[in-house]
Design an enzyme around this catalytic site. Structure first.
Site, PDB file in Angstrom:
ATOM      1  N   ASP A  99      66.021  31.604  58.447  1.00  0.00           N
ATOM      2  CA  ASP A  99      65.837  32.807  59.255  1.00  0.00           C
ATOM      3  C   ASP A  99      67.109  33.113  60.041  1.00  0.00           C
ATOM      4  OD1 ASP A  99      63.228  32.977  58.436  1.00  0.00           O
ATOM      5  OD2 ASP A  99      62.381  32.110  60.251  1.00  0.00           O
ATOM      6  N   TYR A 112      63.982  19.486  60.312  1.00  0.00           N
ATOM      7  CA  TYR A 112      64.312  20.451  61.357  1.00  0.00           C
ATOM      8  C   TYR A 112      64.079  19.849  62.738  1.00  0.00           C
ATOM      9  CZ  TYR A 112      63.573  23.892  57.574  1.00  0.00           C
ATOM     10  OH  TYR A 112      63.622  24.594  56.396  1.00  0.00           O
ATOM     11  N   ASP A 121      57.662  34.077  66.244  1.00  0.00           N
ATOM     12  CA  ASP A 121      58.744  33.479  67.024  1.00  0.00           C
ATOM     13  C   ASP A 121      59.064  34.397  68.201  1.00  0.00           C
ATOM     14  OD1 ASP A 121      60.506  35.557  66.148  1.00  0.00           O
ATOM     15  OD2 ASP A 121      61.051  34.395  64.382  1.00  0.00           O
ATOM     16  N   ARG A 180      57.746  28.381  61.741  1.00  0.00           N
ATOM     17  CA  ARG A 180      57.121  29.395  62.614  1.00  0.00           C
ATOM     18  C   ARG A 180      55.612  29.339  62.503  1.00  0.00           C
ATOM     19  NH1 ARG A 180      58.624  34.630  60.470  1.00  0.00           N
ATOM     20  NH2 ARG A 180      59.566  33.599  58.675  1.00  0.00           N
TER      21      ARG A 180
END
Length: 300
Positions: A39, A67, A81, A172
């Site tokens: 993203d 992540y 988000d 997300r």
């Protein structure tokens, strides 16, 4: 033309396509592709393939990724988000113990509904295109695997954790689902991809650093050979008997290799008489031979 790949640090604000476009300008070559979209608000590891290595892009999107995520409780948004339009806001959320338990409960397999703001296609249209047009459609849940979560800090309403997951997992949406389980909502505030298949953020280069390396003549020190993208795949080295067959992309029997081995249920990396990675092959029991899957000719 450069063949191989670079571990790029994608900075916030860039799309993965932006990174590829900028690298084409820096390296003065067109044949460049990335291995798994990040993203625009996310940052971190983006493996970028160059030249003949672009043939590996589709295989690398299959790999697990790691992540570090910061989740903000008490909010929901249309993008899942903090960049989106907030739809619910509250300052009431559960205690730390409950939050920790909820986060850890997602380790394992679960069915995840992908976000509307994603590149998944439905009836030929990308979901984010429909979302931007004001449409929200029903999405089928998809199986994903959360291999592991390590909580770094819980300073409510913020929760920071490391997560290792399968391909196709939206962090997300993981935040959204944790928020729903807690009953207070949650959005992703920050996301950093720290590792893709053993290639870490510490080893990555920003676009500015790539440009500097090009100018000072050290760029090739950072370009890894294509075979390094597949450290877990067996290697075979061609024998004198198989040299011409390999050069022509023909099927190969096991005795065409120095090792004279059969590896089933996996690709094999094939190296030519000069020790150069030349191809991916896979063994066919039906043909009783290795058959070519992808060839990697030397670029001019």
């Amino acid at each position: 033309m450069i063949d191989g790949f670079i571990n790029i640090y994608k900075e916030q604000g860039f799309t993965s396509f932006d990174v590829v476009a900028k690298l084409r300008g820096i390296l003065k070559q067109k044949k460049i592709g990335h291995t798994g979209t990040l993203d625009p608000m996310a940052e971190g590891v983006l493996l970028v393939c160059l030249g003949s290595a672009t043939k590996m892009c589709d295989l690398l999107t299959e790999k697990n990724k790691t992540y570090t995520c910061t989740m903000l409780l008490g909010k929901t948004s249309d993008t899942e988000d903090v960049t989106g339009v907030m739809t619910d806001v509250t300052d009431v959320y559960p205690d730390e113990k409950t939050v920790r338990a909820a986060v850890m409960s997602f380790v394992g397999d679960y069915m995840q509904i992908p976000p509307m703001y994603s590149a998944i296609k439905v009836n030929g249209k990308k979901l984010y295109e429909l979302a931007r047009a004001g449409q929200v459609i029903e999405r089928d849940p998809r199986p994903v695997t959360i291999h592991g979560i390590t909580l770094q800090s819980v300073e409510l309403p913020r929760v920071t954790f490391d997560v290792s997951c399968s391909k196709g997992t939206y962090i997300r949406s993981l935040c959204r689902d944790i928020g729903e389980k807690l009953g207070c909502g949650a959005v992703m505030e920050k996301l950093v991809r720290t590792e893709v298949k053993g290639f870490t953020i510490e080893e990555s280069l920003t676009l500015d650093e790539v440009e500097k390396a090009r100018d000072d003549g050290t760029l090739m020190q950072h370009v890894l050979t294509t075979d390094k993208l597949m450290p877990d795949i067996p290697e075979l080295h061609i024998s004198a008997k198989g040299e011409k067959l390999l050069a022509n992309g023909n099927k190969l029997s096991a005795d065409a290799f120095a090792e004279n081995k059969i590896h089933r249920d996996t690709y094999v990396k094939v190296f030519d008489e000069n020790g150069r990675f030349a191809a991916l092959y896979e063994y066919s029991d039906e043909k009783r031979q290795y058959v070519p899957f992808k060839m990697f000719p030397v670029s001019n």
